[in-house]
Motif scaffolding. Structure first.
Motif, PDB file in Angstrom:
ATOM      1  N   THR A 139       0.838  -1.021   0.004  1.00  0.00           N
ATOM      2  CA  THR A 139      -0.070   0.058  -0.017  1.00  0.00           C
ATOM      3  C   THR A 139       0.728   1.185  -0.037  1.00  0.00           C
ATOM      4  OG1 THR A 139      -0.157  -0.122   2.359  1.00  0.00           O
ATOM      5  CG2 THR A 139      -1.836  -1.189   1.063  1.00  0.00           C
ATOM      6  N   SER A 140       2.339   1.074  -0.040  1.00  0.00           N
ATOM      7  CA  SER A 140       3.161   2.335   0.045  1.00  0.00           C
ATOM      8  C   SER A 140       3.359   2.856  -1.196  1.00  0.00           C
ATOM      9  CB  SER A 140       4.396   2.048   0.941  1.00  0.00           C
ATOM     10  OG  SER A 140       5.300   1.274   0.452  1.00  0.00           O
ATOM     11  N   PHE A 141       3.202   2.132  -2.011  1.00  0.00           N
ATOM     12  CA  PHE A 141       3.819   2.499  -3.618  1.00  0.00           C
ATOM     13  C   PHE A 141       3.057   3.632  -3.923  1.00  0.00           C
ATOM     14  CE2 PHE A 141       5.988  -1.405  -2.900  1.00  0.00           C
ATOM     15  CZ  PHE A 141       7.333  -1.131  -3.487  1.00  0.00           C
ATOM     16  N   VAL A 142       3.826   4.610  -4.509  1.00  0.00           N
ATOM     17  CA  VAL A 142       3.256   5.935  -4.981  1.00  0.00           C
ATOM     18  C   VAL A 142       3.515   6.171  -6.553  1.00  0.00           C
ATOM     19  CG1 VAL A 142       3.280   7.190  -2.879  1.00  0.00           C
ATOM     20  CG2 VAL A 142       5.329   7.318  -4.455  1.00  0.00           C
ATOM     21  N   ASN A 143       4.427   5.309  -7.143  1.00  0.00           N
ATOM     22  CA  ASN A 143       4.510   5.775  -8.715  1.00  0.00           C
ATOM     23  C   ASN A 143       4.337   4.574  -9.486  1.00  0.00           C
ATOM     24  OD1 ASN A 143       6.878   3.875  -7.829  1.00  0.00           O
ATOM     25  ND2 ASN A 143       8.232   5.195  -8.920  1.00  0.00           N
ATOM     26  N   CYS A 144       3.329   3.597  -8.942  1.00  0.00           N
ATOM     27  CA  CYS A 144       2.799   2.637  -9.921  1.00  0.00           C
ATOM     28  C   CYS A 144       1.407   2.412  -9.623  1.00  0.00           C
ATOM     29  CB  CYS A 144       3.564   1.439  -9.799  1.00  0.00           C
ATOM     30  SG  CYS A 144       3.503   0.492  -8.133  1.00  0.00           S
ATOM     31  N   SER A 145       0.685   1.800 -10.188  1.00  0.00           N
ATOM     32  CA  SER A 145      -0.849   1.542 -10.178  1.00  0.00           C
ATOM     33  C   SER A 145      -1.115   0.495  -8.850  1.00  0.00           C
ATOM     34  CB  SER A 145      -1.660   1.033 -11.129  1.00  0.00           C
ATOM     35  OG  SER A 145      -1.256  -0.375 -11.590  1.00  0.00           O
ATOM     36  N   LYS A 146      -2.011   0.388  -8.287  1.00  0.00           N
ATOM     37  CA  LYS A 146      -2.659  -0.497  -7.081  1.00  0.00           C
ATOM     38  C   LYS A 146      -2.323  -1.798  -7.828  1.00  0.00           C
ATOM     39  CE  LYS A 146      -5.544   2.586  -4.519  1.00  0.00           C
ATOM     40  NZ  LYS A 146      -6.974   2.808  -3.962  1.00  0.00           N
ATOM     41  N   GLY A 147      -2.893  -2.026  -8.844  1.00  0.00           N
ATOM     42  CA  GLY A 147      -2.511  -3.388  -9.422  1.00  0.00           C
ATOM     43  C   GLY A 147      -1.382  -3.959  -9.501  1.00  0.00           C
ATOM     44  N   GLU A 148      -0.295  -2.941 -10.228  1.00  0.00           N
ATOM     45  CA  GLU A 148       0.994  -3.194 -10.340  1.00  0.00           C
ATOM     46  C   GLU A 148       1.649  -3.516  -8.777  1.00  0.00           C
ATOM     47  OE1 GLU A 148       2.539  -0.806 -14.037  1.00  0.00           O
ATOM     48  OE2 GLU A 148       2.099   0.428 -12.359  1.00  0.00           O
ATOM     49  N   ALA A 149       1.269  -2.827  -7.975  1.00  0.00           N
ATOM     50  CA  ALA A 149       1.934  -2.926  -6.435  1.00  0.00           C
ATOM     51  C   ALA A 149       1.519  -4.132  -5.847  1.00  0.00           C
ATOM     52  CB  ALA A 149       1.259  -1.796  -5.534  1.00  0.00           C
ATOM     53  N   GLN A 150       0.221  -4.604  -6.446  1.00  0.00           N
ATOM     54  CA  GLN A 150      -0.290  -5.991  -5.788  1.00  0.00           C
ATOM     55  C   GLN A 150       0.455  -7.185  -6.538  1.00  0.00           C
ATOM     56  OE1 GLN A 150      -2.174  -6.828  -3.118  1.00  0.00           O
ATOM     57  NE2 GLN A 150      -2.281  -4.475  -3.284  1.00  0.00           N
ATOM     58  N   ARG A 151       1.372  -6.824  -7.624  1.00  0.00           N
ATOM     59  CA  ARG A 151       1.817  -7.871  -8.583  1.00  0.00           C
ATOM     60  C   ARG A 151       3.379  -7.880  -8.159  1.00  0.00           C
ATOM     61  NH1 ARG A 151      -1.903  -6.021 -12.241  1.00  0.00           N
ATOM     62  NH2 ARG A 151      -0.408  -4.859 -13.076  1.00  0.00           N
ATOM     63  N   LEU A 152       3.909  -6.825  -7.358  1.00  0.00           N
ATOM     64  CA  LEU A 152       5.401  -6.767  -7.137  1.00  0.00           C
ATOM     65  C   LEU A 152       5.696  -8.155  -6.434  1.00  0.00           C
ATOM     66  CD1 LEU A 152       5.626  -2.953  -6.175  1.00  0.00           C
ATOM     67  CD2 LEU A 152       6.061  -4.031  -8.215  1.00  0.00           C
ATOM     68  N   PRO A 153       6.954  -8.341  -6.624  1.00  0.00           N
ATOM     69  CA  PRO A 153       7.405  -9.687  -5.907  1.00  0.00           C
ATOM     70  C   PRO A 153       8.048  -8.938  -4.593  1.00  0.00           C
ATOM     71  CG  PRO A 153       8.986  -8.839  -7.507  1.00  0.00           C
ATOM     72  CD  PRO A 153       7.793  -8.209  -7.822  1.00  0.00           C
ATOM     73  N   MET A 154       7.661  -9.615  -3.461  1.00  0.00           N
ATOM     74  CA  MET A 154       8.219  -9.326  -2.182  1.00  0.00           C
ATOM     75  C   MET A 154       9.183 -10.017  -1.529  1.00  0.00           C
ATOM     76  SD  MET A 154       5.903  -7.020  -0.891  1.00  0.00           S
ATOM     77  CE  MET A 154       5.760  -6.155  -2.290  1.00  0.00           C
ATOM     78  N   PRO A 155      10.082  -9.163  -0.850  1.00  0.00           N
ATOM     79  CA  PRO A 155      11.175 -10.064  -0.263  1.00  0.00           C
ATOM     80  C   PRO A 155      10.666 -11.231   0.792  1.00  0.00           C
ATOM     81  CG  PRO A 155      11.102  -7.830   0.581  1.00  0.00           C
ATOM     82  CD  PRO A 155      10.001  -7.826  -0.624  1.00  0.00           C
ATOM     83  N   ARG A 156      11.389 -12.240   0.453  1.00  0.00           N
ATOM     84  CA  ARG A 156      10.822 -13.682   1.036  1.00  0.00           C
ATOM     85  C   ARG A 156      11.450 -13.421   2.461  1.00  0.00           C
ATOM     86  NH1 ARG A 156       9.268 -17.831  -2.962  1.00  0.00           N
ATOM     87  NH2 ARG A 156       9.599 -16.695  -4.837  1.00  0.00           N
ATOM     88  N   ASP A 157      12.233 -12.608   2.938  1.00  0.00           N
ATOM     89  CA  ASP A 157      13.060 -12.709   4.358  1.00  0.00           C
ATOM     90  C   ASP A 157      12.648 -11.487   5.018  1.00  0.00           C
ATOM     91  OD1 ASP A 157      14.399 -10.680   2.694  1.00  0.00           O
ATOM     92  OD2 ASP A 157      16.389 -11.395   3.165  1.00  0.00           O
ATOM     93  N   LEU A 158      11.601 -10.873   4.974  1.00  0.00           N
ATOM     94  CA  LEU A 158      11.063  -9.861   5.846  1.00  0.00           C
ATOM     95  C   LEU A 158      11.273  -9.912   7.421  1.00  0.00           C
ATOM     96  CD1 LEU A 158       7.597  -8.454   4.290  1.00  0.00           C
ATOM     97  CD2 LEU A 158      10.051  -7.518   4.229  1.00  0.00           C
TER      98      LEU A 158
END
Length: 164
Positions: free
Chosen positions: A11-30
């Motif tokens: 929800t923090s991404f400001v320079n892409c669409s909400k759909g793009e933000a939902q598809r971003l790969p997340m770091p697995r080691d949070l």
């Protein structure tokens, strides 16, 4: 930096669409990240080697940006300096990271760039938790706290340009 959840990040991404933000790969080691030692969360996209992502606190809000950088490789004798943490790296250790601007400017294709450590480990280099190549960190008269503040200020200035 406070620990972040996947939802916080998306929800923090400001320079892409909400759909793009939902598809971003997340770091697995949070859960394993050294949150107390990080000034920002940065990670690369394993499926797209020219893309990275950065999330940090900016002006009281959590702000995430997608970044791109050229995949070209420089010779090992070429050295560049990160404009955030002032660490120098040989070869492709520093890259020009570009972020699409927000709003109409971004939709019109405008972007801003900053030279950053390609591995996005600025926080760790400053604190001596990750060692750059020999000669990568200069001895400074600033305290560690002042170096951290300078890095945060440099990142904040870049994010302000993205958000303009």
């Amino acid at each position: 930096m406070n620990p972040l959840t996947e939802q916080d990040i998306r929800t923090s991404f400001v320079n892409c669409s909400k759909g793009e933000a939902q598809r971003l790969p997340m770091p697995r080691d949070l859960a394993e990240r050294p949150w107390a030692e990080l000034d920002f969360l940065g990670w690369g996209d394993p499926g797209a080697p020219d893309r990275t992502y950065l999330v940090t606190e900016h002006a009281g809000d959590l702000v995430g940006v997608t970044l791109r950088f050229p995949a070209q490789r420089r010779g090992y004798l070429h050295r560049s300096m990160c404009s955030l943490c002032l660490t120098t790296h040989p070869g492709s250790g520093v890259s020009l990271m570009t972020a699409r601007r927000t709003g109409r400017a971004g939709r019109d294709g405008n972007s801003v760039g900053v030279y950053m450590c390609t591995d996005l480990a600025c926080s760790l280099y400053i604190r001596g938790l990750k060692k750059p190549a020999p000669g990568g960190r200069f001895e400074e008269s600033l305290t560690l706290a002042e170096q951290i503040e300078r890095t945060k200020d440099n990142l904040s200035a870049f994010l302000a340009k993205v958000l303009e």
